[in-house]
Enzyme design. Structure first.
Site: not given
Ligand code: NAP
Length: 280
Positions: A22, A71, A135-136
């Site tokens: 950022s 967040k 579903a995060g």
């Molecule tokens: N491009 C952008 O601007 C942007 C914005 C936001 C996020 N992101 C990226 O998106 C990703 C997720 O972020 P978040 O904030 O949503 O994280 P989060 O709220 O921690 O959610 C993580 C998700 O990944 C799943 N997961 C983790 N390990 C897994 C595995 N081994 N097998 C299957 N599912 C798994 C989790 O499932 P469970 O519910 O079963 O734990 C959950 O659905 C990150 O890499 C982040 O950097 C990018």
């Protein structure tokens, strides 16, 4: 509005924060618009978030972005949370208002949708069923955005079913939570599949999914941008699907933040994208 006589300040609060691209993005815009200002990484521990947010106004900050792990916690600290952020359940951007009070919004959903529009001209959310994996917090913004854009059917699959069910119950139609075991079959007839899990991110295992059932014309999108091509996107590209990574989501979410902080809507140019890509 931007003030030529004032040094403009904004930043990103996270823990850790030094990986964030950022500052590079926002400082490019200061330079491009010929403005005196800076956007800084702010390493804030969870227990220091309230004090850090409270210091924004006295320090003259226009606002800040929030990243992991702030967040959700920030929702309890700011003075007002807009309807969008409340629906998504997380704040990605804080704006310091003229009276010093803090308002919270979420620009992740804008970033995701505008990136797809920019990279895939002619894309429509209602072109066919969409499979969303994960579903995060990121998924909530993606699902909300897709539903608002008119998606007719969103098949939501998450390793922990209860979280997918929670989003489906909360958001209602068109989201339908399906068991994790059905993720391979759920791609049948889909116009788009989105990975919102952290699987495929640097240091994480690849997303465990078979793309055999995904139609050739479907779009595969990932919200991860480190690496630029996750194993999921590489597999989709190799079998002929169009792909979009998560970098443009990050770049585009900065536009409404600037509008709120400085009254300017900056552009996500090819030069900007290439500059950030070179650092990944
Ligand atoms: N491009 C952008 O601007 C942007 C914005 C936001 C996020 N992101 C990226 O998106 C990703 C997720 O972020 P978040 O904030 O949503 O994280 P989060 O709220 O921690 O959610 C993580 C998700 O990944 C799943 N997961 C983790 N390990 C897994 C595995 N081994 N097998 C299957 N599912 C798994 C989790 O499932 P469970 O519910 O079963 O734990 C959950 O659905 C990150 O890499 C982040 O950097 C990018």
């Amino acid at each position: 509005m931007a003030h030529p006589d004032r040094f403009l300040l904004a930043g990103v609060m996270g823990w850790p924060v030094m990986h964030s691209r950022s500052p590079m993005l926002h400082n490019y815009w200061f330079k491009q618009h010929g403005l005196a200002g800076n956007y800084v990484p702010l390493a804030i521990r969870p227990e220091g978030l309230a004090a850090a947010l409270g210091a924004l106004h006295p320090l003259g900050f226009a606002g800040c972005n929030l990243t992991i792990p702030h967040k959700q916690q920030a929702m309890k600290i700011v003075d007002e949370v807009d309807t969008l952020a409340r629906s998504i359940g997380a704040i990605s951007c804080v704006v310091v208002r003229a009276d010093g009070s803090l308002s919270g919004t979420n620009n992740d959903c804008y970033g995701f949708i505008h990136n797809i529009r920019q990279e895939q001209p002619g894309w429509r959310a209602d072109a066919g069923p969409i499979a969303v994996i994960g579903a995060g917090g990121g998924s909530r913004a993606v699902c909300y955005g897709l539903a608002r854009e008119g998606a007719k059917e969103i098949r939501l699959l998450n390793r922990t079913f209860a979280r997918a069910k929670g989003i489906a119950d909360e958001f209602g139609k068109p989201i339908n939570a399906l068991p994790w075991e059905q993720r391979h079959e759920a791609l049948e007839g889909a116009a788009m599949v989105v990975n919102t899990t952290s699987c495929g991110m640097v240091g994480q295992p690849a997303l465990d999914i078979t793309l055999d059932k995904l139609p050739q014309g479907a779009l595969a999108a990932d919200i991860i941008y480190i690496p630029l091509e996750t194993p999921f996107l590489a597999a989709a590209r190799k079998r002929g699907n169009r792909t979009t990574n998560g970098l443009g989501m990050l770049l585009n979410q900065g536009r409404p933040a600037w509008k709120a902080w400085f009254g300017i809507e900056p552009e996500v140019t090819a030069e900007l994208r290439a500059m950030v890509e070179r650092t990944i």
